[in-house]
Scaffold this motif. Structure first.
Motif, PDB file in Angstrom:
ATOM      1  N   ILE A  16       0.762  -1.301  -0.080  1.00  4.92           N
ATOM      2  CA  ILE A  16       0.063   0.167   0.010  1.00  4.92           C
ATOM      3  C   ILE A  16       0.826   1.173  -0.001  1.00  4.92           C
ATOM      4  CG2 ILE A  16      -1.871   1.097   1.147  1.00  4.92           C
ATOM      5  CD1 ILE A  16      -2.693  -1.344   2.459  1.00  4.92           C
ATOM      6  N   LYS A  18       0.401   4.571  -0.001  1.00  5.52           N
ATOM      7  CA  LYS A  18       0.259   5.858   0.960  1.00  5.52           C
ATOM      8  C   LYS A  18      -0.183   5.244   2.340  1.00  5.52           C
ATOM      9  CE  LYS A  18      -4.493   6.687  -0.479  1.00  5.52           C
ATOM     10  NZ  LYS A  18      -5.460   7.485  -1.103  1.00  5.52           N
ATOM     11  N   GLN A  19       0.023   6.111   3.404  1.00  8.82           N
ATOM     12  CA  GLN A  19      -0.318   5.796   4.674  1.00  8.82           C
ATOM     13  C   GLN A  19      -1.985   5.976   4.589  1.00  8.82           C
ATOM     14  OE1 GLN A  19       1.179   4.870   7.320  1.00  8.82           O
ATOM     15  NE2 GLN A  19       3.026   4.828   6.498  1.00  8.82           N
ATOM     16  N   SER A  20      -2.703   4.912   4.984  1.00  9.83           N
ATOM     17  CA  SER A  20      -4.093   5.048   4.897  1.00  9.83           C
ATOM     18  C   SER A  20      -4.774   4.447   6.066  1.00  9.83           C
ATOM     19  CB  SER A  20      -4.722   4.068   3.558  1.00  9.83           C
ATOM     20  OG  SER A  20      -4.124   4.553   2.517  1.00  9.83           O
ATOM     21  N   GLY A  21      -4.013   3.795   6.970  1.00 14.25           N
ATOM     22  CA  GLY A  21      -4.405   3.592   8.402  1.00 14.25           C
ATOM     23  C   GLY A  21      -4.830   1.960   8.571  1.00 14.25           C
ATOM     24  N   PHE A  24      -8.059   0.853   6.410  1.00 17.85           N
ATOM     25  CA  PHE A  24      -7.725   0.569   5.046  1.00 17.85           C
ATOM     26  C   PHE A  24      -6.995  -0.738   4.606  1.00 17.85           C
ATOM     27  CE2 PHE A  24      -5.468   1.097   1.186  1.00 17.85           C
ATOM     28  CZ  PHE A  24      -6.564   1.754   0.348  1.00 17.85           C
ATOM     29  N   ALA A  25      -5.942  -0.748   5.508  1.00 14.25           N
ATOM     30  CA  ALA A  25      -4.998  -2.057   5.078  1.00 14.25           C
ATOM     31  C   ALA A  25      -5.886  -3.285   5.645  1.00 14.25           C
ATOM     32  CB  ALA A  25      -3.959  -1.995   6.295  1.00 14.25           C
ATOM     33  N   ARG A  28      -8.259  -4.017   2.697  1.00 16.23           N
ATOM     34  CA  ARG A  28      -7.577  -4.346   1.369  1.00 16.23           C
ATOM     35  C   ARG A  28      -6.951  -6.028   1.593  1.00 16.23           C
ATOM     36  NH1 ARG A  28      -3.820  -2.165  -2.189  1.00 16.23           N
ATOM     37  NH2 ARG A  28      -3.498  -3.933  -3.829  1.00 16.23           N
TER      38      ARG A  28
END
Length: 181
Positions: A16, A18-21, A24-25, A28
């Protein structure tokens, strides 16, 4: 993580950018997952090395209906489905599990005479445990079975079967509670 992925094809790296939290991870990861089960462990979680194995071995969908405490032992009874096929076909197995004071499993008993079985309650007696419940057809099958109906079962303190008796011989009988003088 890369070293695990290199050694075992069950591991997959999802990059991933970008840093999405965390949410989100995880979402995904769920989207990319190919297996039947998903488990999450955070960096601050303390788990035993066999935690996922124990959860997997307990089945797809389980419920405990009755609990009894016998000194440092807790005995729980209920039912579970071990596979998605059992869930789809409404097949359940009755389950009795004894835990020590640290939560370790001392013994477990699975009971299944007909396709839908469950234990509803458990009582401690001097030399063991008495459980009650049912084992019936999961379908709308018409007819009687000498194996079906409401059950009373006695196990000794080590979880060995002492005796079992059923009443009703049909699709609808169930014992929900036990009264011992």
């Amino acid at each position: 993580a890369e070293s695990y992925a290199e050694k075992d094809s069950l591991f997959k790296i999802i990059d991933i950018k970008k840093q999405s939290g965390q949410g989100f991870a995880r979402n995904r990861g769920i989207e990319e997952a190919e297996g039947e089960y998903i488990g999450f462990v955070d960096s601050d979680d303390l788990i035993k090395t066999d935690m996922f194995e124990k959860l997997y071995n307990k089945g797809l969908n389980g419920s405990f209906f009755g609990v009894a405490v016998d000194s440092d032992i807790t005995v729980a009874v209920g039912s579970y489905e071990a596979t998605s096929k059992e869930h789809k076909n409404n097949n359940r197995s009755a389950l009795m599990v004894a835990y020590d004071k640290d939560g370790e499993i001392l013994f477990e008993n699975v009971f299944n005479e007909l396709s839908y079985s469950k234990f509803m309650n458990v009582k401690v007696v001097e030399d063991g445990y008495i459980v009650c419940g049912q084992s019936i057809y999961s379908s709308n099958k018409v007819g009687n079975s000498s194996l079906g109906g409401a059950y009373l079962i006695k196990y000794d303190k080590s979880g060995n079967l002492v005796w079992k008796v059923n009443y009703g011989n049909n699709k609808s009988a169930i014992f929900n509670d036990i009264y011992i003088k």
